[in-house]
Scaffold this motif. Structure first.
Motif, PDB file in Angstrom:
ATOM      1  N   PHE A 159     -13.576   3.669   8.058  1.00 15.36           N
ATOM      2  CA  PHE A 159     -13.308   2.447   7.298  1.00 15.36           C
ATOM      3  C   PHE A 159     -12.259   2.682   6.218  1.00 15.36           C
ATOM      4  N   GLU A 160     -12.373   3.804   5.496  1.00 19.31           N
ATOM      5  CA  GLU A 160     -11.423   4.096   4.432  1.00 19.31           C
ATOM      6  C   GLU A 160     -10.033   4.373   4.980  1.00 19.31           C
ATOM      7  N   ILE A 161      -9.975   4.973   6.177  1.00 13.56           N
ATOM      8  CA  ILE A 161      -8.679   5.229   6.796  1.00 13.56           C
ATOM      9  C   ILE A 161      -8.038   3.922   7.248  1.00 13.56           C
ATOM     10  N   GLU A 162      -8.826   3.082   7.906  1.00 14.06           N
ATOM     11  CA  GLU A 162      -8.307   1.824   8.439  1.00 14.06           C
ATOM     12  C   GLU A 162      -7.868   0.870   7.334  1.00 14.06           C
ATOM     13  N   THR A 163      -8.579   0.847   6.225  1.00 13.63           N
ATOM     14  CA  THR A 163      -8.248  -0.076   5.137  1.00 13.63           C
ATOM     15  C   THR A 163      -7.237   0.517   4.155  1.00 13.63           C
ATOM     16  N   GLY A 164      -6.814   1.749   4.340  1.00 16.42           N
ATOM     17  CA  GLY A 164      -5.815   2.360   3.481  1.00 16.42           C
ATOM     18  C   GLY A 164      -6.347   2.917   2.188  1.00 16.42           C
ATOM     19  N   ILE A 165      -7.658   2.969   2.044  1.00 13.45           N
ATOM     20  CA  ILE A 165      -8.252   3.478   0.806  1.00 13.45           C
ATOM     21  C   ILE A 165      -7.877   4.938   0.592  1.00 13.45           C
ATOM     22  N   VAL A 166      -7.904   5.713   1.649  1.00 12.63           N
ATOM     23  CA  VAL A 166      -7.590   7.139   1.538  1.00 12.63           C
ATOM     24  C   VAL A 166      -6.162   7.343   1.051  1.00 12.63           C
ATOM     25  N   LEU A 167      -5.220   6.576   1.620  1.00 11.24           N
ATOM     26  CA  LEU A 167      -3.824   6.724   1.213  1.00 11.24           C
ATOM     27  C   LEU A 167      -3.619   6.325  -0.242  1.00 11.24           C
ATOM     28  N   ARG A 168      -4.271   5.220  -0.656  1.00 14.25           N
ATOM     29  CA  ARG A 168      -4.141   4.787  -2.044  1.00 14.25           C
ATOM     30  C   ARG A 168      -4.754   5.811  -3.001  1.00 14.25           C
ATOM     31  N   ARG A 169      -5.884   6.368  -2.588  1.00 11.80           N
ATOM     32  CA  ARG A 169      -6.549   7.359  -3.428  1.00 11.80           C
ATOM     33  C   ARG A 169      -5.676   8.602  -3.583  1.00 11.80           C
ATOM     34  N   GLU A 170      -5.072   9.040  -2.475  1.00 10.44           N
ATOM     35  CA  GLU A 170      -4.202  10.209  -2.541  1.00 10.44           C
ATOM     36  C   GLU A 170      -2.968   9.935  -3.390  1.00 10.44           C
ATOM     37  N   LYS A 171      -2.425   8.708  -3.276  1.00 13.50           N
ATOM     38  CA  LYS A 171      -1.252   8.347  -4.065  1.00 13.50           C
ATOM     39  C   LYS A 171      -1.586   8.309  -5.544  1.00 13.50           C
ATOM     40  N   ASP A 172      -2.746   7.699  -5.886  1.00 14.05           N
ATOM     41  CA  ASP A 172      -3.153   7.650  -7.289  1.00 14.05           C
ATOM     42  C   ASP A 172      -3.372   9.046  -7.858  1.00 14.05           C
ATOM     43  N   LEU A 173      -3.974   9.915  -7.041  1.00 19.97           N
ATOM     44  CA  LEU A 173      -4.201  11.280  -7.500  1.00 19.97           C
ATOM     45  C   LEU A 173      -2.886  12.013  -7.721  1.00 19.97           C
ATOM     46  N   LYS A 174      -1.947  11.778  -6.825  1.00 25.49           N
ATOM     47  CA  LYS A 174      -0.634  12.420  -6.935  1.00 25.49           C
ATOM     48  C   LYS A 174       0.102  11.914  -8.167  1.00 25.49           C
ATOM     49  N   ASP A 175       0.038  10.600  -8.407  1.00 25.35           N
ATOM     50  CA  ASP A 175       0.720  10.017  -9.568  1.00 25.35           C
ATOM     51  C   ASP A 175       0.073  10.491 -10.862  1.00 25.35           C
ATOM     52  N   SER A 176      -1.247  10.633 -10.859  1.00 20.89           N
ATOM     53  CA  SER A 176      -1.949  11.009 -12.080  1.00 20.89           C
ATOM     54  C   SER A 176      -1.597  12.427 -12.520  1.00 20.89           C
TER      55      SER A 176
END
Length: 242
Positions: A159-176
């Motif tokens: 579900f997290e992969i299909e809805t893009g949650i994982v990508l957003r989480r990784e991006k937020d972590l990278k930006d932080s």
């Protein structure tokens, strides 16, 4: 025994009883008569069980059993037909010496009634079984799929992969990782709100300026001012200077 007379009298009796359901194929020896027998039900003509039987008494009938042939049937398979003929011929052996076509027709009537009841029961059981299957299928729709820890975790990952949650989480972590503490503070406005809320919840409100000499204290906010020890005031002020 006068076989001719016995057979002729029986033929007249059968004609008066069965009327339209009887057809005399031959009135002379060897006589042949066709009788249609139907199950006594009200389930509709198409579902009714019936058969057309042809009787042919031999010359020494009733001391010898009549020949029997099923010409037409409805809702009777080959096995049913054979069982019916066997049943009637067994009865014919039991009634030797007496005219028996009426007895055999009555026995056929009873047999067909039982067969009709049997078919109805099978039909009702089939309908009930189908209804239960439909109800069980409907219940399963509401029950859904039973979930185990493993299946839930697998579903959550997909579900997290299909809805893009994982990508957003990784991006937020990278930006932080690239932001300073000040930038994170400014980015998260909830921190500002929490600080203001902390100040609002206090019983005292002090405004401390960078210049210690500009400190203003509202003494009315304090109780028992005389008990305060202000001897270290100057030292404390020094701590606020740059």
């Amino acid at each position: 025994m006068d076989y001719e007379e016995e057979q002729s009298a029986e033929l007249d009796t059968l004609a008066s009883i069965y009327c339209d359901d009887m057809e005399i194929l031959s009135a002379e020896a060897p006589r042949r008569v066709r009788l249609t027998v139907r199950s006594a039900d009200d389930d509709g003509e198409e579902r009714q069980v019936w058969c057309a039987m042809v009787f042919e008494p031999p010359l020494k009938y009733p001391d010898e059993p009549p020949l029997l042939l099923l010409e037409e049937t409805q809702n009777l398979d080959d096995e049913d037909q054979q069982r019916l003929v066997d049943h009637l011929m067994s009865m014919a052996e039991e009634n030797l010496g007496m005219v028996m076509i009426f007895t055999l027709v009555a026995a056929a009537q009873e047999w067909l009634d039982n067969k009709s009841d049997e078919l109805k029961k099978v039909k009702e059981e089939g309908a009930l079984k189908k209804l239960r299957a439909e109800e069980e299928a409907e219940m399963k729709r509401f029950e859904g799929t039973r979930v185990s820890v493993e299946s839930f975790l697998a579903w959550k990952t997909n579900f997290e992969i299909e809805t893009g949650i994982v990508l957003r989480r990784e991006k937020d972590l990278k930006d932080s990782r690239k932001l300073t503490g000040k930038e994170l503070f400014l980015r998260d406005t909830t921190l500002n709100e929490s600080d203001l809320k902390f100040l609002d919840d206090g019983n005292y409100f002090l405004i401390i300026m960078r210049n210690c000499n500009a400190v203003k204290v509202d003494e009315s906010l304090f109780q028992d001012v005389d008990d305060l020890d202000l001897s270290e005031e100057d030292d404390d002020c020094d701590n606020y200077k740059d």
